[in-house]
Design an enzyme around this catalytic site. Structure first.
Site, PDB file in Angstrom:
ATOM      1  N   GLU A  94       1.186  -0.609  -4.981  1.00 31.91           N
ATOM      2  CA  GLU A  94      -0.142   0.468  -5.166  1.00 31.91           C
ATOM      3  C   GLU A  94       0.650   1.327  -5.684  1.00 31.91           C
ATOM      4  OE1 GLU A  94      -3.392   3.232  -3.540  1.00 31.91           O
ATOM      5  OE2 GLU A  94      -1.741   2.461  -2.343  1.00 31.91           O
ATOM      6  N   ASP A 144       0.854  -1.098   0.089  1.00 34.42           N
ATOM      7  CA  ASP A 144      -0.189  -0.126   0.083  1.00 34.42           C
ATOM      8  C   ASP A 144       0.926   1.192   0.048  1.00 34.42           C
ATOM      9  OD1 ASP A 144      -2.796   1.419   0.460  1.00 34.42           O
ATOM     10  OD2 ASP A 144      -1.628   1.788   2.337  1.00 34.42           O
TER      11      ASP A 144
END
Ligand code: GLC
Length: 607
Positions: free
Chosen positions: A302, A260
């Site tokens: 990401e 992330d």
């Protein structure tokens, strides 16, 4: 470990040891911490359960397993989908019936309600959020998935911890060892220096990159929400401990780990604190650590940024970083095309993706749990008279449904009045007009547009990832406004509970849910059937002679396909390249030209 496992581990370690050590020492110059890391790699490899070690061996023998065209993902919130982890296990048949063989479980680790950012503020990397279950339930779920050949993906939120994580609590109580794991300043001068060069992620909902905490008298770096404290990767203790968390989670049976907000993990004063070189050093080290300990696990980065910043996260052929990255620019350019009915930018975008080395694999999607940021190629748009700020405004107005003729519904997100840079939230079906449709004809058009966009997504190389609920045309959910913990974050408009009553209509072809479900199912089966959908196929765009119709060609191993996608609400007749073409759906054959319905598409096979 058995003798054989031990020698396999040692061989993997030997393959990467020198480079790993080199990078680690370059970053931290700390031999004893590196030795500790190596000991822990051995421990985590040893702790992998036999079923996972088997998976490792199988995938080491077939390292390209994730590049095959049969993968279809779905990303889902455990509570929205089925209450808890055991509920998801009981609903695997539903996912199977939708053709899904890869699930991304949205964040499920312990987090404090009201300070959770949808689970992206992790309070404990080793505990499941109690209402969702336990680590034991997670293992049962991953085992059940693997028995059905379903891969499992989870988030590893490595840029920050929650302020409720025990490191943060200790830091806040003044423990220097833990303060050094974050960015703590006792006066605002350095934070002010950072603010000069670091852009804002949430300019409206969480302005600034630092938060002052009166109880301890410190300014803390909080790039995202004030309760998400940025970790300081300049400290080798942070890197080592986070790698142990990563491996602990991998050992619960993960196949894909989504890293992330990875561009943000390294900070330097005087820079944008995005995509710095050291970020790549860390991702490269993670790739090697994964390959040493758990070679069946792959990394999904990401990186929600423009293509020049995304592609470096693949690393190089010799020194790869992420296995997979989101195809974010194609996603937002697709929605730009829906609003403008002008396929030129999308065509250029698809051409540039097609020009990348074929080992780069993207994850394609239409919608996800986040907003759509309008990260388009503005220099190109400017040549066609579309300026950045007014164009973003146009797109937002269009999808809000304020533009005459627009049937979309949704809400703005982080509307920044100073930059005019609002983003957009809504589900695919609502943005395609299913929410506003009142007549059969309007509903049919909305369903067709929804399927055309999915057909375009599935026509691309890479892994298609559905957003849970899209398989039945789930609409926007406005109930988040009644929950004070969510009301300020419009991303919850597309994070509603899966409407199981709607899902129950999935075999009823007279309903939009049934039409979308069966339409998608047919697309997925065709994709699995035809070799030209392999990720290593040649891909190019076609000149359709009509600005609102996109054409894509694919060729692999003697098979050639053409996809035509009509972004206009008028029917079209499109000239075809030479030869006879068969519609993969209806079996109809065309040569010379082919008809397209309003917002319709064709997948054609060259005979
Ligand atoms: C990622 C997530 C997003 C979250 C942010 C902070 O961008 O997708 O939902 O708010 O990270 O962790």
């Amino acid at each position: 470990m058995t003798k054989q496992e031990e020698s396999r581990f040692q061989a993997r370690l030997a393959r990467h040891h020198d480079e790993l050590r080199w990078l680690y020492m370059e970053l931290y110059d700390n031999g004893s911490m590196f030795a500790e890391l190596c000991d822990q790699l051995h421990r985590f490899a040893d702790e992998r359960r036999p079923v996972l070690k088997k998976r490792d061996a199988a995938r080491e023998a077939e390292p390209d397993w994730y590049k095959h065209r049969d993968l279809l993902g779905s990303m889902l919130y455990i509570d929205n989908f089925a209450g808890n982890l055991n509920g998801v296990r009981k609903k695997l048949d539903y996912l199977e019936s939708a053709g899904v063989d890869c699930i991304h479980l949205m964040p499920f680790l312990d987090t404090v309600p009201g300070r959770s950012d949808g689970g992206y503020a992790v309070a404990d990397f080793r505990t499941v959020r109690p209402d969702l279950g336990t680590m034991d339930d997670l293992q049962k779920l991953t085992d059940a998935c693997h028995r059905k050949n379903i891969n499992v993906c989870m988030d590893f939120v490595m840029n920050h911890t929650s302020c409720d994580h025990q490191w943060a609590r200790r830091a806040r109580a003044g423990d220097g060892e833990y303060m050094s794991r974050y960015f703590f300043y006792d006066n605002p001068s350095i934070p002010a220096e950072y603010e000069k060069t670091v852009p804002q992620v949430f300019p409206t909902t969480a302005p600034g990159n630092f938060t002052y905490f009166e109880d301890c008298g410190y300014w803390v770096m909080t790039t995202f929400y004030p309760y998400q404290w940025d970790l300081n990767y300049h400290n080798p203790r942070v890197f080592n401990e986070m790698m142990y968390n990563f491996l602990f989670l991998a050992n619960q049976g993960m196949d894909i780990i989504r890293i992330d907000a990875v561009p943000y993990i390294w900070k330097e004063l005087g820079t944008s604190c995005r995509n710095l070189d050291k970020v790549h050093t860390i991702v490269r080290m993670m790739r090697m650590i994964g390959e040493i300990v758990c070679p069946s696990v792959i990394l999904l980065g990401e990186v929600v940024m423009e293509p020049v910043k995304v592609v470096p996260y693949f690393g190089t052929v010799d020194k790869p970083e992420c296995h997979l990255l989101y195809n974010v620019t194609t996603m937002c350019t697709t929605w730009h095309t829906v609003a403008t009915r002008d396929t030129r930018l999308l065509r250029g975008q698809l051409d540039s993706v097609a020009g990348l080395p074929k080992q780069y694999l993207f994850l394609n999607y239409l919608r996800c749990h986040d907003d759509i940021g309008w990260g388009l190629d503005y220099p190109t748009l400017r040549q066609w008279g579309m300026e950045e700020v007014p164009h973003k405004k146009y797109l937002n107005e269009f999808f809000l449904g304020h533009t005459p003729g627009s049937v979309s519904r949704g809400e703005l997100y982080n509307d920044d009045p100073t930059t005019g840079d609002a983003r957009f939230c809504g589900t695919t079906a609502s943005m395609c007009g299913l929410e506003t449709a009142r007549t059969d004809e309007e509903r049919a058009l909305a369903v067709r547009k929804d399927l055309m966009l999915h057909a375009m997504m599935l026509f691309q190389s890479g892994i298609p990832m559905l957003y849970s609920g899209d398989e039945i045309g789930q609409l926007n959910d406005y109930s988040y406004k009644d929950d004070p913990a969510r009301a300020g974050d419009s991303r919850y408009i597309h994070r509603g509970k899966l409407p199981w009553d709607r899902a129950a209509q999935r075999s009823d072809l007279s309903t939009p849910a049934g039409q979308i479900f069966s339409g998608l199912h047919e697309l997925e089966s065709l994709r699995r059937e035809h070799v030209a959908f392999e990720a290593s196929a040649d891909v190019w765009t076609l000149d359709t002679g009509d600005i609102s119709v996109l054409g894509i060609g694919r060729y692999y191993d003697g098979e050639m396909l053409a996809g035509l996608f009509n972004f206009d609400t008028a029917p079209k007749t499109i000239p075809l390249p030479d030869g006879t073409w068969r519609d993969l759906h209806s079996g109809a054959e065309y040569s010379g030209s082919a008809p397209l319905e309003p917002c319709g598409y064709l997948w054609l096979l060259h005979l």
